[in-house]
Design a protein around this motif. Structure first.
Motif, PDB file in Angstrom:
ATOM      1  N   ALA A 110      24.718 -39.637 -63.599  1.00  0.00           N
ATOM      2  CA  ALA A 110      24.006 -38.640 -62.793  1.00  0.00           C
ATOM      3  C   ALA A 110      22.644 -38.317 -63.391  1.00  0.00           C
ATOM      4  O   ALA A 110      21.650 -38.149 -62.661  1.00  0.00           O
ATOM      5  CB  ALA A 110      24.848 -37.379 -62.676  1.00  0.00           C
ATOM      6  N   ASN A 111      22.561 -38.226 -64.709  1.00  0.00           N
ATOM      7  CA  ASN A 111      21.299 -37.953 -65.383  1.00  0.00           C
ATOM      8  C   ASN A 111      20.286 -39.059 -65.083  1.00  0.00           C
ATOM      9  O   ASN A 111      19.105 -38.789 -64.807  1.00  0.00           O
ATOM     10  CB  ASN A 111      21.538 -37.832 -66.885  1.00  0.00           C
ATOM     11  CG  ASN A 111      20.304 -37.378 -67.644  1.00  0.00           C
ATOM     12  OD1 ASN A 111      19.318 -36.936 -67.064  1.00  0.00           O
ATOM     13  ND2 ASN A 111      20.351 -37.498 -68.963  1.00  0.00           N
ATOM     14  N   TYR A 112      20.761 -40.303 -65.120  1.00  0.00           N
ATOM     15  CA  TYR A 112      19.881 -41.431 -64.799  1.00  0.00           C
ATOM     16  C   TYR A 112      19.391 -41.327 -63.340  1.00  0.00           C
ATOM     17  O   TYR A 112      18.195 -41.463 -63.068  1.00  0.00           O
ATOM     18  CB  TYR A 112      20.607 -42.754 -65.015  1.00  0.00           C
ATOM     19  CG  TYR A 112      19.884 -43.926 -64.409  1.00  0.00           C
ATOM     20  CD1 TYR A 112      18.818 -44.533 -65.073  1.00  0.00           C
ATOM     21  CD2 TYR A 112      20.248 -44.427 -63.156  1.00  0.00           C
ATOM     22  CE1 TYR A 112      18.127 -45.602 -64.511  1.00  0.00           C
ATOM     23  CE2 TYR A 112      19.561 -45.488 -62.583  1.00  0.00           C
ATOM     24  CZ  TYR A 112      18.512 -46.064 -63.264  1.00  0.00           C
ATOM     25  OH  TYR A 112      17.829 -47.111 -62.692  1.00  0.00           O
ATOM     26  N   ILE A 113      20.313 -41.128 -62.419  1.00  0.00           N
ATOM     27  CA  ILE A 113      19.941 -41.066 -61.002  1.00  0.00           C
ATOM     28  C   ILE A 113      18.959 -39.918 -60.761  1.00  0.00           C
ATOM     29  O   ILE A 113      17.936 -40.081 -60.083  1.00  0.00           O
ATOM     30  CB  ILE A 113      21.198 -40.906 -60.128  1.00  0.00           C
ATOM     31  CG1 ILE A 113      22.048 -42.188 -60.178  1.00  0.00           C
ATOM     32  CG2 ILE A 113      20.820 -40.572 -58.684  1.00  0.00           C
ATOM     33  CD1 ILE A 113      23.375 -42.073 -59.449  1.00  0.00           C
ATOM     34  N   LEU A 114      19.253 -38.759 -61.315  1.00  0.00           N
ATOM     35  CA  LEU A 114      18.395 -37.599 -61.110  1.00  0.00           C
ATOM     36  C   LEU A 114      17.012 -37.829 -61.724  1.00  0.00           C
ATOM     37  O   LEU A 114      15.981 -37.477 -61.119  1.00  0.00           O
ATOM     38  CB  LEU A 114      19.057 -36.361 -61.723  1.00  0.00           C
ATOM     39  CG  LEU A 114      18.484 -34.990 -61.360  1.00  0.00           C
ATOM     40  CD1 LEU A 114      18.447 -34.786 -59.852  1.00  0.00           C
ATOM     41  CD2 LEU A 114      19.308 -33.890 -62.031  1.00  0.00           C
TER      42      LEU A 114
END
Length: 435
Positions: A110-114
């Protein structure tokens, strides 16, 4: 023409003449007999047949009831003992490793996507995420939990879709407590059957999914490098024999041509000639001819080359239906105890609580997991060619690569440990000893 091996003491019998394809296989209520099946279709049916396939029969995904509290464990030995106790309760499918790292693993994704969405939303009003093969829905929940906590404004514009081929897993995903997250839908179909174009920018997530994509089995003539496709002959007793015939499958022909055009060597132990053959491959072809002349009774076909035809099909589907996607894919790049051959799979089943590996993929459908390593260099080259080609209209590899770079195409291959070091909160994954 068909080349095949059989027990030398058995009476000669003609190979089955009736060929059965994937559509007919999917309607079978039990494994068919008296037929010949393309090896790729046999492997896919063994895993995904809705009536007797491995993922239909054993769709129970390992997932601890509570996240592992690494900070409460003394050291790595305490962690391994805790993990062994959890595994005793596990008798399902899939790799349990990602599950033991939840929610940290999902938070890292999620951190990567965000981060990527904030860096460049690509003009999209919504954050659209498509997950291929959602397991029990844990990754989806963790990703949405993270986005909601760290960016409520983006969370309000987030739409999450799971594309799940297994009906039982899709039902399991629908039973997750989705009231925590409203904009979630589960689509029970194969990503290869997706027939709707999604024109908006989106993220496609495939975490340890493509290892179960069926491969073709190819061997090459030692003298001229002619490829032969593997087929599985099923006799009237349900016994399996591997055989080879000239390549006639259109999907396989297409990926072999694509791989040759990208200058990737064929998967025999001597390289192999092809339209994109390098000087080393040409030298290898000369060695093969020398071998055939010096050893007239040696096998006339090379070792098996397991060709990732379905993986290439996934990239074609993404280019066709998700033309503005960003792909995040994680999987194995090597596997122990694999069937001999280039990109050979691991074939295993659980016996008395232990995983037992087999030396062949010719096993009873539905009882064995079959999973393959991924050649990430080949994956990246195919993705650049197929996706840039879909956006800009074909051309040779140099032209496609130039157009891809011009429109900002970027594809990075990183180890999972490097990815987690950049995007995960590793302090939450340390034991009290600091490990």
């Amino acid at each position: 023409d068909t080349f095949h091996e059989r027990n030398k003491d058995s009476a000669p019998r003609p190979p089955p003449a009736r060929r059965i394809g994937p559509d007919e296989l999917s309607r079978c209520l039990e494994p068919p007999i008296g037929v010949r099946i393309l090896a790729r279709d046999f492997i896919h049916d063994s895993l995904y047949n809705p009536h007797y396939g491995y993922f239909s029969k054993k769709a129970r995904i390992f997932s601890p009831k509570e996240p592992i509290q690494f900070n409460s464990l003394r050291d790595s030995y305490a962690f391994m003992n805790h993990l062994a106790a959890l595994y005793k309760e596990y008798d399902g499918v899939g790799d349990p490793d990602p599950a033991i790292r939840q929610p940290l693993y999902g938070y890292a994704v999620a951190n990567y996507i965000l981060s990527e969405y904030r860096r460049d939303p690509m003009g999209a009003q919504h954050l659209d995420i498509y997950e291929i093969g959602g397991g029990n829905g844990t990754l989806m929940t963790n990703i949405l939990d993270y986005i909601r906590e760290h960016d409520p404004d983006v969370y309000a514009r987030t739409r999450y879709t799971i594309v799940e081929i297994s009906a039982s897993l899709a039902d399991l995903q629908r039973r997750q407590p989705h009231q925590r997250h409203g904009a979630v839908r589960v689509v029970n179909k194969s990503i290869f059957d997706w027939d709707e174009e999604m024109p908006d920018a989106c993220f496609v997530v495939a975490m340890e999914v493509v290892d179960n994509f069926a491969h073709d089995v190819v061997r090459y003539g030692y003298t001229d490098g002619t490829p032969y496709q593997g087929v599985v002959l099923v006799d009237d007793n349900g016994d399996y024999t591997e055989a080879y015939e000239p390549v006639s499958d259109g999907d396989l022909q297409r990926i072999l041509a694509l791989r040759d055009s990208l200058d990737f060597p064929r998967g025999d132990s001597f390289g192999g000639p092809g339209p994109g053959a390098s000087a080393s491959a040409a030298a290898a072809a000369w060695l093969r001819r020398l071998r055939a002349a010096a050893l007239p009774f040696a096998p006339n076909l090379t070792q098996r080359d397991f060709v990732p035809t379905r993986l290439a099909g996934l990239l074609e589907a993404l280019a066709r239906s998700f033309p503005r996607h960003r792909l995040l894919l994680s999987d194995f790049d090597a596997l122990p105890d694999a069937v001999p051959g280039r990109l050979g799979p691991v074939v295993q089943t659980r016996l008395h609580g232990d995983m037992v590996a087999c030396s062949t993929y010719l096993v009873q459908p539905g009882w064995f997991d079959i999973f393959f390593p991924t050649d990430f260099d080949l994956l990246r080259a195919m993705h650049a060619r197929l996706c840039a080609g879909a956006a800009a209209g074909g051309g040779d590899s140099d032209a496609v690569a130039a157009r891809a770079a011009a429109r900002g195409y970027r594809a990075d291959i990183v180890s999972q440990s490097d990815f987690l070091r950049q995007y995960a909160d590793l302090d939450r994954a340390r034991t009290r000893s600091g490990e």
